[in-house]
Scaffold this motif. Structure first.
Motif, PDB file in Angstrom:
ATOM      1  N   SER A  96       0.932  -1.365  -0.158  1.00 53.44           N
ATOM      2  CA  SER A  96       0.049  -0.161   0.097  1.00 53.44           C
ATOM      3  C   SER A  96       1.117   1.181  -0.078  1.00 53.44           C
ATOM      4  CB  SER A  96      -0.880   0.044   1.242  1.00 53.44           C
ATOM      5  OG  SER A  96      -1.255   1.313   1.513  1.00 53.44           O
ATOM      6  N   ASP A  97       0.372   2.324  -0.334  1.00 44.99           N
ATOM      7  CA  ASP A  97       0.999   3.656  -0.211  1.00 44.99           C
ATOM      8  C   ASP A  97       1.252   3.939   1.118  1.00 44.99           C
ATOM      9  OD1 ASP A  97      -1.599   5.875  -1.317  1.00 44.99           O
ATOM     10  OD2 ASP A  97      -1.601   4.333   0.359  1.00 44.99           O
ATOM     11  N   ARG A  98       0.551   3.220   2.119  1.00 40.88           N
ATOM     12  CA  ARG A  98       0.729   3.389   3.584  1.00 40.88           C
ATOM     13  C   ARG A  98       2.140   2.946   4.046  1.00 40.88           C
ATOM     14  NH1 ARG A  98      -4.434   4.617   6.313  1.00 40.88           N
ATOM     15  NH2 ARG A  98      -6.147   4.915   4.927  1.00 40.88           N
ATOM     16  N   GLU A  99       2.852   3.400   4.720  1.00 48.91           N
ATOM     17  CA  GLU A  99       4.068   2.770   5.469  1.00 48.91           C
ATOM     18  C   GLU A  99       3.658   2.116   6.784  1.00 48.91           C
ATOM     19  OE1 GLU A  99       6.832   4.677   2.623  1.00 48.91           O
ATOM     20  OE2 GLU A  99       7.422   3.790   4.409  1.00 48.91           O
ATOM     21  N   SER A 100       4.457   0.999   6.924  1.00 46.64           N
ATOM     22  CA  SER A 100       4.127   0.278   8.027  1.00 46.64           C
ATOM     23  C   SER A 100       4.462   1.184   9.354  1.00 46.64           C
ATOM     24  CB  SER A 100       5.187  -0.913   8.149  1.00 46.64           C
ATOM     25  OG  SER A 100       4.837  -1.821   7.024  1.00 46.64           O
ATOM     26  N   GLU A 101       3.755   0.950  10.454  1.00 46.02           N
ATOM     27  CA  GLU A 101       3.735   1.868  11.501  1.00 46.02           C
ATOM     28  C   GLU A 101       4.129   0.898  12.577  1.00 46.02           C
ATOM     29  OE1 GLU A 101      -0.567   3.580  10.195  1.00 46.02           O
ATOM     30  OE2 GLU A 101      -0.280   4.047  11.983  1.00 46.02           O
ATOM     31  N   ILE A 102       5.193   1.243  13.357  1.00 51.21           N
ATOM     32  CA  ILE A 102       5.697   0.424  14.496  1.00 51.21           C
ATOM     33  C   ILE A 102       5.421   1.433  15.763  1.00 51.21           C
ATOM     34  CG2 ILE A 102       7.481  -0.740  15.643  1.00 51.21           C
ATOM     35  CD1 ILE A 102       6.891  -1.755  12.722  1.00 51.21           C
ATOM     36  N   MET A 114       2.671  -2.083  19.383  1.00 54.43           N
ATOM     37  CA  MET A 114       1.715  -2.450  18.170  1.00 54.43           C
ATOM     38  C   MET A 114       2.361  -2.257  16.973  1.00 54.43           C
ATOM     39  SD  MET A 114      -2.289  -1.466  18.026  1.00 54.43           S
ATOM     40  CE  MET A 114      -2.864  -2.057  19.517  1.00 54.43           C
ATOM     41  N   GLU A 115       2.094  -3.118  16.081  1.00 49.73           N
ATOM     42  CA  GLU A 115       2.619  -2.663  14.472  1.00 49.73           C
ATOM     43  C   GLU A 115       1.341  -2.733  13.667  1.00 49.73           C
ATOM     44  OE1 GLU A 115       6.838  -5.384  14.990  1.00 49.73           O
ATOM     45  OE2 GLU A 115       5.771  -5.087  13.341  1.00 49.73           O
ATOM     46  N   LEU A 116       1.127  -1.940  12.620  1.00 50.49           N
ATOM     47  CA  LEU A 116       0.404  -2.037  11.691  1.00 50.49           C
ATOM     48  C   LEU A 116       1.119  -1.801  10.276  1.00 50.49           C
ATOM     49  CD1 LEU A 116      -2.110   0.875  12.803  1.00 50.49           C
ATOM     50  CD2 LEU A 116      -2.484  -1.835  13.016  1.00 50.49           C
ATOM     51  N   HIS A 117       0.508  -3.013   9.323  1.00 51.38           N
ATOM     52  CA  HIS A 117       1.401  -3.087   8.208  1.00 51.38           C
ATOM     53  C   HIS A 117       0.258  -2.980   7.073  1.00 51.38           C
ATOM     54  CE1 HIS A 117       5.114  -4.137   9.765  1.00 51.38           C
ATOM     55  NE2 HIS A 117       4.539  -4.899  10.790  1.00 51.38           N
ATOM     56  N   TYR A 118       0.274  -2.804   5.972  1.00 54.25           N
ATOM     57  CA  TYR A 118      -0.803  -2.535   4.869  1.00 54.25           C
ATOM     58  C   TYR A 118      -0.393  -3.176   3.618  1.00 54.25           C
ATOM     59  CZ  TYR A 118      -1.640   1.165   8.251  1.00 54.25           C
ATOM     60  OH  TYR A 118      -2.189   1.851   9.341  1.00 54.25           O
ATOM     61  N   THR A 119      -1.365  -3.901   2.963  1.00 53.48           N
ATOM     62  CA  THR A 119      -1.152  -4.176   1.718  1.00 53.48           C
ATOM     63  C   THR A 119      -2.448  -3.951   0.799  1.00 53.48           C
ATOM     64  OG1 THR A 119      -2.248  -6.584   1.861  1.00 53.48           O
ATOM     65  CG2 THR A 119       0.212  -6.292   2.275  1.00 53.48           C
ATOM     66  N   PHE A 145      -2.737  -5.349   8.655  1.00 48.30           N
ATOM     67  CA  PHE A 145      -2.572  -6.536   9.479  1.00 48.30           C
ATOM     68  C   PHE A 145      -2.000  -5.815  10.642  1.00 48.30           C
ATOM     69  CE2 PHE A 145      -2.672 -10.419   7.136  1.00 48.30           C
ATOM     70  CZ  PHE A 145      -2.857  -9.726   5.773  1.00 48.30           C
ATOM     71  N   ALA A 146      -2.354  -6.064  11.799  1.00 48.91           N
ATOM     72  CA  ALA A 146      -2.242  -5.503  13.266  1.00 48.91           C
ATOM     73  C   ALA A 146      -1.461  -6.551  13.998  1.00 48.91           C
ATOM     74  CB  ALA A 146      -3.468  -4.876  13.893  1.00 48.91           C
ATOM     75  N   ASP A 147      -0.512  -6.154  14.571  1.00 42.62           N
ATOM     76  CA  ASP A 147       0.379  -7.243  15.391  1.00 42.62           C
ATOM     77  C   ASP A 147       0.936  -6.525  16.647  1.00 42.62           C
ATOM     78  OD1 ASP A 147       3.342  -9.412  14.355  1.00 42.62           O
ATOM     79  OD2 ASP A 147       1.479  -9.745  16.087  1.00 42.62           O
TER      80      ASP A 147
END
Ligand SMILES: CC(C)[C@@H]1NC[C@@H](O)[C@H](O)[C@@H]1O
Length: 440
Positions: free
Chosen positions: A357-363, A368-373, A382-384
């Motif tokens: 995604s054009d959204r960067e991963s957030e740590i 908590m981590e947010l990753h986007y596809t 994806f939330a981890d």
């Protein structure tokens, strides 16, 4: 019109584009299997990148480096060998002990399929120079001795029958049958590299042999390519691409041309604009290391996180297994593949065939981590790093709705400013990273 043919020029080669299958694949299985799988020993020291180079080679955690770990004449690998086998026991004495008596390539392929792997990469010749295929350029191979089987051919057939693509690893620059001075540091490593034109011809001919015999989907070369035959590389790549139109090569042919960049254990600098691949063992070794038990292997939550964070940033994960000499895959490695496969059976729609995604991963600071596809207009989140029960996180600048991919998960979504607040109600650790989709 027939596909355009590549010619032996860098200009022609560099027109090759990363094929859709490789970009979509996201997850493959690396396999390091060889003579070194018999002693199956290395000290459990550091992850690559965490050690000083001067410390690395005499305390090498890579079990596939067993030959050099003994050849250096000191350190835990050498001491283990002398104590268990005696100073006079040679590396080649392990060959008749590699019988692969319990090897069933179809069973391996079944395990890989169930894990969700889209491609496999097998070591056809590692640094020790032993070939897992019937090369006409050396008898130091798995048909003439040891298992007395064409391991590459049998596994290629089994993997392809399971609908998985087959790739081949080749140690292009290092071959201890041609130069075997002990390696203590990087200067030694590249000093022993491709010592002669005879070796450059040998490796060129073997790589062409592998292309012609197996038509692999991936050419995974390692360490580098002989300088003496660097000028001939465009011919080799043209031959490969003309024979395997959707084949890919990695960046370890001296980096002069590649379809994907490689990372080994640590990501380091990342350029999301280029296709890359993360590879690592489940422990600190690629070859089977008998002292690496379940506690020394990557945990499943970290494995799922590695896959998600890699894919969200334009990478593929090539996860290594180190089979035992008898041809079985250690149970603790199989279990991880099974759990990863179960997770992918629920969340794979947000992994396979997606794009960053054009959204960067957030740590986040709280772990908590947010990753986007994304896939076309659909966003996957994806939330981890979640805790049991209730978790809250905001998807900023988002005006749609999200639903969980795992039907066990209950969430609430509340429009909040220019975004959407997501609240999990019953998260459990066994759900690992959770996938959400904007698809209705
Ligand atoms: C990433 C993997 C293929 C590793 N590459 C460097 C080697 O020295 C090591 O044993 C392993 O094959």
């Amino acid at each position: 019109m027939a596909d355009k043919r590549y010619t032996g020029s860098w200009e022609s080669i560099q027109k090759h584009e990363v094929p859709k299958w490789y970009d979509d694949a996201k997850f493959g299985i690396f396999i390091h299997w060889g003579i070194y799988s018999v002693p199956a020993y290395a000290p459990h020291t550091w992850e690559l990148g965490d050690a000083q180079v001067t410390d690395w080679f005499c305390n090498n955690p890579y079990a596939e480096w067993y030959y050099n770990s003994v050849n250096v004449g000191r350190g835990p690998g050498y001491e283990h060998h002398v104590e268990k086998y005696g100073a006079d026991f040679k590396y080649e004495d392990f060959i008749p002990m590699w019988k692969a008596e319990n090897w069933n390539p179809d069973e391996w392929a079944r395990i890989f399929k169930k894990a969700g792997a889209q491609y496999v990469v097998l070591t056809t010749k590692h640094h020790d120079g032993f070939c897992l295929f019937p090369s006409k350029y050396t008898d130091f191979n798995s048909v003439k001795m040891g298992p007395e089987r064409d391991i590459t051919g049998e596994l290629t057939d089994a993997v392809r029958s399971a609908g998985i693509r087959m790739g081949l690893y080749y140690s292009g620059l290092i071959d201890w049958q041609f130069a075997n001075d002990p390696i203590f540091d990087d200067d030694d490593l590249f000093g022993t590299a491709s010592p002669t034109y005879a070796y450059a011809d040998f490796s060129y001919n073997q790589m062409k042999e592998l292309i012609d015999k197996y038509e692999p989907s991936v050419l995974w070369n390692d360490i580098g390519w002989p300088k003496q035959s660097e000028e001939a590389m465009p011919y080799l790549f043209a031959h490969y691409y003309n024979k395997v139109r959707d084949g890919v090569v990695n960046d370890r042919f001296n980096g002069k041309h590649y379809d994907f960049l490689t990372k080994e254990y640590q990501v380091g600098e990342m350029d999301r604009s280029q296709k890359w691949e993360m590879c690592r063992g489940m422990g600190l070794s690629f070859g089977y290391n008998e002292i690496e038990g379940d506690d020394q292997l990557i945990t499943v939550p970290k494995l799922v996180n590695l896959l998600v964070s890699t894919v969200a940033n334009n990478g593929n994960l090539l996860l290594n297994i180190g089979p035992k000499a008898d041809g079985t895959i250690p149970a603790e490695q199989v279990r991880r593949l099974e759990i990863l496969g179960e997770w992918l059976s629920v969340n794979g729609v947000g992994i396979f065939g997606t794009h960053p995604s054009d959204r960067e991963s957030e740590i986040r600071e709280d772990g908590m981590e947010l990753h986007y596809t994304r896939k076309d207009h659909v966003l996957y989140v994806f939330a981890d790093g979640l805790k049991d029960g209730v978790n809250e996180f905001l998807i900023s600048d988002f005006h749609g709705n999200l639903r969980p991919l795992d039907e066990r998960l209950q969430i609430e979504t509340i429009p909040a400013g220019d975004g959407l607040l997501v609240r999990t109600k019953n998260y459990q650790a066994g759900m690992y990273a959770i996938g959400l989709t904007s698809e209705g």
